[in-house]
Design a protein around this motif. Structure first.
Motif, PDB file in Angstrom:
ATOM      1  N   ASP A  62       0.843  -1.201   0.000  1.00 12.06           N
ATOM      2  CA  ASP A  62       0.000   0.000   0.000  1.00 12.06           C
ATOM      3  C   ASP A  62       0.880   1.253   0.000  1.00 12.06           C
ATOM      4  OD1 ASP A  62      -2.077   1.796   0.151  1.00 12.06           O
ATOM      5  OD2 ASP A  62      -2.510   1.400   2.275  1.00 12.06           O
ATOM      6  N   LYS A  63       0.799   1.992  -1.106  1.00 10.84           N
ATOM      7  CA  LYS A  63       1.653   3.182  -1.248  1.00 10.84           C
ATOM      8  C   LYS A  63       1.241   4.293  -0.289  1.00 10.84           C
ATOM      9  CE  LYS A  63      -0.872   5.346  -5.022  1.00 10.84           C
ATOM     10  NZ  LYS A  63      -0.750   6.043  -6.268  1.00 10.84           N
ATOM     11  N   GLU A  64      -0.053   4.449  -0.006  1.00 15.35           N
ATOM     12  CA  GLU A  64      -0.515   5.488   0.927  1.00 15.35           C
ATOM     13  C   GLU A  64      -0.041   5.200   2.352  1.00 15.35           C
ATOM     14  OE1 GLU A  64      -2.592   4.547  -1.604  1.00 15.35           O
ATOM     15  OE2 GLU A  64      -2.532   6.492  -2.601  1.00 15.35           O
ATOM     16  N   ALA A  65      -0.084   3.924   2.732  1.00 19.49           N
ATOM     17  CA  ALA A  65       0.382   3.545   4.069  1.00 19.49           C
ATOM     18  C   ALA A  65       1.881   3.813   4.205  1.00 19.49           C
ATOM     19  CB  ALA A  65       0.071   2.076   4.340  1.00 19.49           C
ATOM     20  N   TYR A  66       2.618   3.535   3.143  1.00 21.15           N
ATOM     21  CA  TYR A  66       4.066   3.785   3.179  1.00 21.15           C
ATOM     22  C   TYR A  66       4.346   5.285   3.218  1.00 21.15           C
ATOM     23  CZ  TYR A  66       9.032   3.278   2.202  1.00 21.15           C
ATOM     24  OH  TYR A  66      10.402   3.336   2.279  1.00 21.15           O
ATOM     25  N   GLU A  67       3.590   6.051   2.448  1.00 15.07           N
ATOM     26  CA  GLU A  67       3.744   7.514   2.484  1.00 15.07           C
ATOM     27  C   GLU A  67       3.480   8.028   3.894  1.00 15.07           C
ATOM     28  OE1 GLU A  67       1.698  11.579   0.631  1.00 15.07           O
ATOM     29  OE2 GLU A  67       0.715   9.646   0.353  1.00 15.07           O
ATOM     30  N   ARG A  68       2.412   7.575   4.528  1.00 18.70           N
ATOM     31  CA  ARG A  68       2.099   8.005   5.898  1.00 18.70           C
ATOM     32  C   ARG A  68       3.203   7.587   6.868  1.00 18.70           C
ATOM     33  NH1 ARG A  68      -2.980   6.251   4.407  1.00 18.70           N
ATOM     34  NH2 ARG A  68      -2.699   4.294   5.549  1.00 18.70           N
ATOM     35  N   ALA A  69       3.734   6.391   6.687  1.00 22.03           N
ATOM     36  CA  ALA A  69       4.814   5.921   7.573  1.00 22.03           C
ATOM     37  C   ALA A  69       6.053   6.806   7.445  1.00 22.03           C
ATOM     38  CB  ALA A  69       5.161   4.471   7.253  1.00 22.03           C
ATOM     39  N   LEU A  70       6.398   7.165   6.225  1.00 23.56           N
ATOM     40  CA  LEU A  70       7.560   8.046   6.014  1.00 23.56           C
ATOM     41  C   LEU A  70       7.325   9.418   6.631  1.00 23.56           C
ATOM     42  CD1 LEU A  70       8.437   7.170   2.298  1.00 23.56           C
ATOM     43  CD2 LEU A  70       9.774   6.580   4.333  1.00 23.56           C
ATOM     44  N   ILE A  71       6.156   9.985   6.355  1.00 24.32           N
ATOM     45  CA  ILE A  71       5.853  11.325   6.869  1.00 24.32           C
ATOM     46  C   ILE A  71       5.760  11.310   8.389  1.00 24.32           C
ATOM     47  CG2 ILE A  71       4.100  13.142   6.901  1.00 24.32           C
ATOM     48  CD1 ILE A  71       3.643  12.499   3.898  1.00 24.32           C
ATOM     49  N   ASN A  72       5.140  10.280   8.953  1.00 23.52           N
ATOM     50  CA  ASN A  72       5.057  10.186  10.419  1.00 23.52           C
ATOM     51  C   ASN A  72       6.439  10.070  11.045  1.00 23.52           C
ATOM     52  OD1 ASN A  72       2.286  10.402  10.507  1.00 23.52           O
ATOM     53  ND2 ASN A  72       1.942   8.190  10.539  1.00 23.52           N
ATOM     54  N   THR A  73       7.332   9.341  10.405  1.00 18.76           N
ATOM     55  CA  THR A  73       8.704   9.221  10.915  1.00 18.76           C
ATOM     56  C   THR A  73       9.395  10.579  10.909  1.00 18.76           C
ATOM     57  OG1 THR A  73       8.833   6.945  10.119  1.00 18.76           O
ATOM     58  CG2 THR A  73      10.916   8.060  10.577  1.00 18.76           C
ATOM     59  N   ILE A  74       9.230  11.327   9.827  1.00 20.19           N
ATOM     60  CA  ILE A  74       9.836  12.663   9.730  1.00 20.19           C
ATOM     61  C   ILE A  74       9.263  13.583  10.801  1.00 20.19           C
ATOM     62  CG2 ILE A  74      10.003  14.731   8.284  1.00 20.19           C
ATOM     63  CD1 ILE A  74      10.147  12.795   5.859  1.00 20.19           C
ATOM     64  N   GLU A  75       7.945  13.554  10.961  1.00 14.46           N
ATOM     65  CA  GLU A  75       7.296  14.421  11.965  1.00 14.46           C
ATOM     66  C   GLU A  75       7.735  14.045  13.382  1.00 14.46           C
ATOM     67  OE1 GLU A  75       5.710  17.132  11.506  1.00 14.46           O
ATOM     68  OE2 GLU A  75       5.144  17.008   9.398  1.00 14.46           O
ATOM     69  N   GLN A  76       7.857  12.767  13.670  1.00  9.51           N
ATOM     70  CA  GLN A  76       8.301  12.340  14.998  1.00  9.51           C
ATOM     71  C   GLN A  76       9.737  12.784  15.267  1.00  9.51           C
ATOM     72  OE1 GLN A  76       7.687   8.124  15.014  1.00  9.51           O
ATOM     73  NE2 GLN A  76       5.479   8.293  15.388  1.00  9.51           N
ATOM     74  N   ALA A  79      10.044  20.319   2.650  1.00  6.81           N
ATOM     75  CA  ALA A  79      10.360  19.974   1.256  1.00  6.81           C
ATOM     76  C   ALA A  79      10.515  18.466   1.090  1.00  6.81           C
ATOM     77  CB  ALA A  79      11.623  20.696   0.808  1.00  6.81           C
ATOM     78  N   THR A  80      11.087  17.805   2.081  1.00  7.68           N
ATOM     79  CA  THR A  80      11.224  16.350   2.026  1.00  7.68           C
ATOM     80  C   THR A  80       9.852  15.685   2.037  1.00  7.68           C
ATOM     81  OG1 THR A  80      13.360  16.501   3.148  1.00  7.68           O
ATOM     82  CG2 THR A  80      12.282  14.348   3.138  1.00  7.68           C
ATOM     83  N   ILE A  81       8.975  16.180   2.885  1.00  7.18           N
ATOM     84  CA  ILE A  81       7.597  15.668   2.906  1.00  7.18           C
ATOM     85  C   ILE A  81       6.925  15.931   1.562  1.00  7.18           C
ATOM     86  CG2 ILE A  81       5.309  16.000   3.944  1.00  7.18           C
ATOM     87  CD1 ILE A  81       6.776  16.450   6.638  1.00  7.18           C
ATOM     88  N   GLY A  82       7.183  17.101   1.004  1.00  7.20           N
ATOM     89  CA  GLY A  82       6.622  17.438  -0.305  1.00  7.20           C
ATOM     90  C   GLY A  82       7.108  16.505  -1.396  1.00  7.20           C
ATOM     91  N   ILE A  83       8.377  16.143  -1.359  1.00  9.09           N
ATOM     92  CA  ILE A  83       8.942  15.208  -2.344  1.00  9.09           C
ATOM     93  C   ILE A  83       8.223  13.864  -2.256  1.00  9.09           C
ATOM     94  CG2 ILE A  83      11.002  13.826  -2.858  1.00  9.09           C
ATOM     95  CD1 ILE A  83      12.665  16.336  -2.159  1.00  9.09           C
ATOM     96  N   ILE A  84       8.000  13.407  -1.036  1.00  8.94           N
ATOM     97  CA  ILE A  84       7.324  12.116  -0.835  1.00  8.94           C
ATOM     98  C   ILE A  84       5.886  12.186  -1.363  1.00  8.94           C
ATOM     99  CG2 ILE A  84       6.469  10.496   0.916  1.00  8.94           C
ATOM    100  CD1 ILE A  84       8.998  11.367   2.585  1.00  8.94           C
TER     101      ILE A  84
END
Length: 173
Positions: free
Chosen positions: A83-97, A123-128
């Motif tokens: 699931d690409k959306e779940a992976y996107e959320r996981a990446l963004i949540n990691t960055i935010e944490q 910008a990193t979140i935007g790239i993702i």
């Protein structure tokens, strides 16, 4: 009182007045120098404790920028599913944490440096997010591939923030 007596009194008072003015000038200069010396010593004492804290904050923010760098975060945070959306959320949540964990460090950084760091994070979140919106992205592995491909074409935002951070640290050392 006649004019002669008045001029004699003035001639007697004049040296005392000159000595008083000169003494006042020297005393005020001495006080100003002592105040500057005390301020310098206090500043030097504060530097002994605050400089290590500042450098530690810069070290932590360097680590933060390295950890959220697109190339490194993709290898650190593995997809749990396709699931690409779940992976996107996981990446963004990691960055935010990571960002929230280092939020207090901003008190030791300059405003410009903190702005660079926030911009790099956003910008990193935007790239993702931008990579996930591409039609060719069908699963989490394809999302990783697109992000890495985009990273090869242009400099990551974290590299620019790291360069600014390094230049700012050079001023302290």
């Amino acid at each position: 009182m006649n004019q002669i007596e008045l001029s004699q009194i003035l001639l007697a008072i004049l040296p005392a007045l000159i000595v008083g003015i000169v003494a006042f000038y020297f005393f005020s200069s001495y006080n100003k120098n002592e105040e500057n010396r005390r301020r310098f010593l206090l500043h030097r004492e504060n530097q002994k404790t605050s400089l290590p804290l500042k450098l530690q904050a810069y070290e932590r923010m360097t680590l933060f920028l390295e950890r959220i760098s697109p190339g490194k975060i993709l290898f650190r945070v593995q997809p749990n599913s396709d699931d690409k959306e779940a992976y996107e959320r996981a990446l963004i949540n990691t960055i935010e944490q990571e960002f929230e964990h280092n939020l207090a460090q901003q008190i030791y950084l300059s405003v410009e440096c903190w702005d660079y760091i926030k911009t790099a994070k956003n910008a990193t979140i935007g790239i993702i997010r931008k990579a996930n919106q591409q039609e060719s992205v069908t699963d989490a592995d394809k999302l990783r591939e697109i992000i890495l491909k985009n990273l090869m074409e242009k400099q990551s935002p974290t590299e620019a923030a790291l360069a600014y951070l390094k230049n700012e640290v050079k001023r302290f050392i």
